[in-house]
Scaffold this motif. Structure first.
Motif, short mmCIF file in Angstrom:
data_model
loop_
_atom_site.label_atom_id
_atom_site.label_comp_id
_atom_site.label_asym_id
_atom_site.label_seq_id
_atom_site.Cartn_x
_atom_site.Cartn_y
_atom_site.Cartn_z
N ALA A 183 -5.83 7.40 -4.12
CA ALA A 183 -6.09 6.77 -5.41
C ALA A 183 -4.82 6.14 -5.98
O ALA A 183 -4.84 5.00 -6.47
N SER A 184 -3.72 6.86 -5.90
CA SER A 184 -2.48 6.34 -6.49
C SER A 184 -1.94 5.16 -5.69
O SER A 184 -1.48 4.17 -6.27
N MET A 185 -2.00 5.22 -4.38
CA MET A 185 -1.50 4.10 -3.58
C MET A 185 -2.36 2.85 -3.76
O MET A 185 -1.83 1.74 -3.82
N ALA A 186 -3.66 3.02 -3.85
CA ALA A 186 -4.54 1.86 -4.08
C ALA A 186 -4.25 1.22 -5.43
O ALA A 186 -4.22 -0.01 -5.55
N THR A 187 -3.99 2.04 -6.44
CA THR A 187 -3.69 1.51 -7.77
C THR A 187 -2.36 0.76 -7.77
O THR A 187 -2.27 -0.35 -8.30
N VAL A 188 -1.35 1.35 -7.17
CA VAL A 188 -0.03 0.71 -7.12
C VAL A 188 -0.10 -0.58 -6.31
O VAL A 188 0.47 -1.62 -6.71
N MET A 189 -0.79 -0.55 -5.18
CA MET A 189 -0.90 -1.77 -4.35
C MET A 189 -1.62 -2.88 -5.10
O MET A 189 -1.22 -4.05 -5.03
N ALA A 190 -2.68 -2.54 -5.83
CA ALA A 190 -3.42 -3.56 -6.59
C ALA A 190 -2.52 -4.18 -7.65
O ALA A 190 -2.53 -5.40 -7.84
N MET A 191 -1.75 -3.37 -8.34
CA MET A 191 -0.85 -3.91 -9.36
C MET A 191 0.23 -4.78 -8.73
O MET A 191 0.54 -5.87 -9.23
N TYR A 192 0.80 -4.32 -7.64
CA TYR A 192 1.87 -5.07 -6.97
C TYR A 192 1.35 -6.41 -6.46
O TYR A 192 1.99 -7.44 -6.65
#
Length: 64
Positions: free
Chosen positions: A15-24
């Motif tokens: 969940a956290s990696m998907a969120t960070v990747m989407a923002m980046y």
């Protein structure tokens, strides 16, 4: 490590990696904002873990 605890940690990590990747990928490269997103993504798995009715790794399941 307990397999249910490991599954819970992997859920948080995904969940956290998907969120960070989407923002980046959307162009937000501010490290402070990315770090905030990383920790904010913990809310979903945390709420699931606190739910006694959750069959995957809710509070009631982890005690067993």
């Amino acid at each position: 490590m307990n397999p249910k605890l490991q599954a819970m940690l992997m859920s948080y990590f995904r969940a956290s990696m998907a969120t960070v990747m989407a923002m980046y990928l959307s162009g937000n490269t501010n490290p402070k904002a990315l770090a905030a997103a990383f920790f904010a993504a913990f809310a979903g798995p945390l709420l699931k873990a606190l739910d006694p009715k959750a069959k995957d790794f809710g509070v009631g399941v982890l005690k067993k």
